[in-house]
Motif scaffolding. Structure first.
Motif, PDB file in Angstrom:
ATOM      1  N   ALA A   1      -4.487   4.015   0.598  1.00 50.51           N
ATOM      2  CA  ALA A   1      -3.047   3.937   0.546  1.00 50.51           C
ATOM      3  C   ALA A   1      -2.349   5.206   1.149  1.00 50.51           C
ATOM      4  O   ALA A   1      -1.463   5.119   1.617  1.00 50.51           O
ATOM      5  CB  ALA A   1      -2.708   3.589  -0.759  1.00 50.51           C
ATOM      6  N   ARG A   2      -3.109   6.506   0.668  1.00 52.36           N
ATOM      7  CA  ARG A   2      -2.442   7.718   0.990  1.00 52.36           C
ATOM      8  C   ARG A   2      -2.267   7.873   2.403  1.00 52.36           C
ATOM      9  O   ARG A   2      -1.356   8.199   3.170  1.00 52.36           O
ATOM     10  CB  ARG A   2      -3.185   8.789   0.337  1.00 52.36           C
TER      11      ARG A   2
ATOM     12  N   TYR B   1       2.340   1.531  -3.651  1.00 50.55           N
ATOM     13  CA  TYR B   1       1.128   1.929  -4.377  1.00 50.55           C
ATOM     14  C   TYR B   1       1.042   3.378  -4.144  1.00 50.55           C
ATOM     15  O   TYR B   1       0.954   4.361  -5.320  1.00 50.55           O
ATOM     16  CB  TYR B   1      -0.167   1.380  -4.051  1.00 50.55           C
ATOM     17  N   SER B   2       0.901   4.189  -2.969  1.00 50.83           N
ATOM     18  CA  SER B   2       0.467   5.500  -2.781  1.00 50.83           C
ATOM     19  C   SER B   2       1.735   6.077  -3.271  1.00 50.83           C
ATOM     20  O   SER B   2       1.521   7.172  -3.927  1.00 50.83           O
ATOM     21  CB  SER B   2       0.458   5.684  -1.370  1.00 50.83           C
TER      22      SER B   2
ATOM     23  N   HIS C   1       2.459   5.484   8.132  1.00 48.63           N
ATOM     24  CA  HIS C   1       3.876   4.754   8.201  1.00 48.63           C
ATOM     25  C   HIS C   1       5.088   5.688   8.132  1.00 48.63           C
ATOM     26  O   HIS C   1       6.018   5.509   8.890  1.00 48.63           O
ATOM     27  CB  HIS C   1       3.911   4.101   6.496  1.00 48.63           C
TER      28      HIS C   1
ATOM     29  N   LEU D   1       0.864  -1.144  -0.090  1.00 51.64           N
ATOM     30  CA  LEU D   1      -0.037  -0.039   0.004  1.00 51.64           C
ATOM     31  C   LEU D   1       0.949   1.476   0.116  1.00 51.64           C
ATOM     32  O   LEU D   1       0.494   2.226  -0.618  1.00 51.64           O
ATOM     33  CB  LEU D   1      -0.965   0.222   1.184  1.00 51.64           C
ATOM     34  N   VAL D   2       2.027   1.262   0.850  1.00 50.66           N
ATOM     35  CA  VAL D   2       2.782   2.210   0.916  1.00 50.66           C
ATOM     36  C   VAL D   2       3.725   2.581  -0.514  1.00 50.66           C
ATOM     37  O   VAL D   2       3.601   3.842  -1.058  1.00 50.66           O
ATOM     38  CB  VAL D   2       4.014   2.146   2.007  1.00 50.66           C
TER      39      VAL D   2
ATOM     40  N   VAL E   1      -2.349   5.331   4.567  1.00 48.33           N
ATOM     41  CA  VAL E   1      -1.414   4.184   5.428  1.00 48.33           C
ATOM     42  C   VAL E   1       0.081   4.852   5.091  1.00 48.33           C
ATOM     43  O   VAL E   1       0.882   4.546   6.155  1.00 48.33           O
ATOM     44  CB  VAL E   1      -1.799   2.799   4.606  1.00 48.33           C
ATOM     45  N   ALA E   2       0.416   5.209   4.086  1.00 53.89           N
ATOM     46  CA  ALA E   2       1.562   5.965   3.617  1.00 53.89           C
ATOM     47  C   ALA E   2       2.111   7.045   4.533  1.00 53.89           C
ATOM     48  O   ALA E   2       3.126   6.968   5.473  1.00 53.89           O
ATOM     49  CB  ALA E   2       1.746   6.194   2.430  1.00 53.89           C
TER      50      ALA E   2
END
Lengths: 175, 337
Positions: free
Chosen positions: B328-329, A133-134, B335, A130-131, B331-332
């Protein structure tokens, strides 16, 4: 040193072919991320396929670029405009690479391959993330915006040369 | 070398025209049609739950396998449907955008499957408890979700809005009949999950057959022993899986001559031909990380299965992609902290 009056045919084919491809891809990309209509799936599939073609095309184009001497910028062009022309051209090439590469990597990070007309599937690189992908999804979008700005500048500058400066620059790519 | 003003105006016109085309395609002047962004905005509500799916936010990952008997092999070249066993990562979920809501009270339960044996054979399946949609277009579905959304002022649903919506959409009658007769069970293992939308199976001769499919339960569970708890359905499934795997029959229903495969609001006659492709067997619960990366987009299909032109099915991909991008944004961002 002789200065050619125009770009060779190979360069003009790459230029105009990729111009049409890139313009179509930008418009397809902008619309397909918004639409809920039935054409979404086929356009996305085509966008991915043509993205792979665009990467192959820009590699071939860059290789071809070193085979000939480009027409020089008009000698009387101010230094600032010469610099702007060089920077724009370099950024255009960077974007032409960054667009398909970020596109392929975002598809990869979502765990998908790219179906090449049903003949074979390009497998994803790396594990789904996911990271990841983003990162590549947003890079794809940011590069697209930068590329559109560069295209507006590039076309406006070319028309400026042809219409107002009336120098040889626009003609060197037209025919 | 002074050019006339008209040429500068023409130059500005060129720049404006190209910019205008890009801005138009990007939706900066508004969109005449409903967009994926508007749809996901509605689904996530006023306070999005960062890092979670916008729809069916509450759920958990499972692992298992499909034991296929090959009965569908003559209709499709999909690897999963040949006489073989294929592992999957699945996800049970309940409807709504709140990942912390009590699962037992949700009106919709779902089972999603992801087969990832090879890039050609990637297949995502998303099934829900209703057998049909209430409406047949994304625009009407948007209106339905709007009507069902709680009033921001009161936090309650407005029954008069819901009633008005269904009156304007007589095609929702089949869904309403099902809804009135549906009795939720006490277990995720005892529900029947439907593809809702139809797909085409394609065999080696290129022949297409429209089908719908369902996961048909093999157990009955009337009441849930953990009903007081927030994760009642998960706890019940955990208890079952501690004893034995949970199995479903994978049942395919073939479209008849009079069935419209592009209309998800109508049931197909019970007399239609049905085939059991094999068993969907859930073996264990997996940590969230096992399926958090998976986009359960039902248009990710293997060779041998194709999408119908059903407008609801076709609309799902773009909305799922927008939800995936937002998640995703977030989660990033989490992170990076």
């Amino acid at each position: 040193m002789n200065n050619p009056a125009q770009f060779p045919l190979s360069a003009r084919i790459f230029h105009w072919g990729m111009a049409a491809l890139i313009f179509s891809m930008l418009l397809a990309g902008l619309s397909m991320v918004q639409t809920l209509q039935a054409w979404h799936a086929p356009i996305v599939a085509a966008h991915k396929f043509f993205g792979v073609l665009a990467l192959i095309a820009v590699i071939a184009r860059l290789a071809n670029r070193f085979r000939f001497k480009s027409p020089a910028l008009p000698a009387d062009l101010p230094a600032a405009q010469k610099l702007a022309a060089m920077v724009t051209q370099a950024l255009l090439y960077i974007c032409m690479f960054a667009m398909p590469i970020s596109g392929f990597l975002m598809v990869s990070a979502s765990g998908q391959g790219i179906n090449m007309l049903g003949l074979f599937t390009l497998p994803p690189i790396g594990e789904p993330s996911l990271v990841g992908y983003s990162f590549f999804r947003e890079l794809h979008a940011i590069t697209a915006v930068l590329l559109m700005l560069l295209i507006v500048m590039h076309v406006t500058a070319a028309v400026y040369h042809g219409l107002i400066r009336k120098d040889n620059l626009l003609r060197s790519m037209l025919r | 070398m002074r050019a006339p003003l008209s040429k500068y105006i023409a130059l500005a016109g060129v720049a404006a025209a190209i910019s205008g085309v890009f801005l138009y395609a990007g939706g900066f002047f508004g969109n005449s049609q409903l967009t994926a962004q508007e749809f996901v905005n509605l689904q996530q509500g006023a306070n999005p739950h960062a890092g979670f799916r916008r729809a069916h936010a509450k759920g958990f990952c499972v692992a298992g396998e499909v034991r296929s008997n090959g009965a569908l092999a003559e209709h499709s070249v999909a690897a999963v449907l040949q006489s073989t066993t294929t592992p999957f990562i699945g996800r049970f979920s309940t409807g709504g955008n709140n990942p912390l809501a009590p699962d037992l009270s949700s009106p919709v339960r779902s089972l999603a499957l992801s087969f990832s044996e090879s890039p050609e054979q990637n297949w995502r399946i998303a099934m829900n408890t209703p057998p049909v949609m209430a409406v047949a277009t994304p625009e009407a579905f948007y209106a339905q979700l709007s009507a069902l959304s709680p009033d921001p002022a009161t936090g309650q649903r407005d029954p008069s809005r819901i009633q008005a919506f269904f009156q304007q959409h007589p095609e929702s009658q089949t869904f309403r009949n099902w809804s009135a007769s549906y009795q939720a069970t006490g277990s995720l293992a005892a529900e029947q999950y439907h593809s809702i939308n139809a797909f085409y199976l394609v065999n080696s001769a290129g022949e297409r057959q429209a089908v719908r499919w369902a996961a048909v339960p093999k157990t009955q569970v009337a009441s849930n022993p953990f009903a007081e708890q927030n994760d009642a359905l998960r706890l019940e499934l955990e208890a079952q899986l501690a004893q034995a795997p949970v199995a479903f029959d994978w049942q395919f229903t073939f479209a008849g001559a009079n069935d419209d495969e592009n209309n998800p609001t109508q049931l197909w006659p019970e007399s239609n031909e049905q085939k059991i492709a094999g068993q969907i067997v859930i073996t264990r619960i997996e940590p969230d990380s096992a399926c958090s990366e998976i986009l359960y987009d039902p248009l990710i299909l293997p060779a041998g299965v194709q999408a119908t032109a059903d407008p609801i099915l076709r609309a799902r991909s773009a909305a799922y992609a927008e939800s995936y991008r937002r998640r995703a944004r977030e989660v990033a961002a989490q992170h990076a902290q």
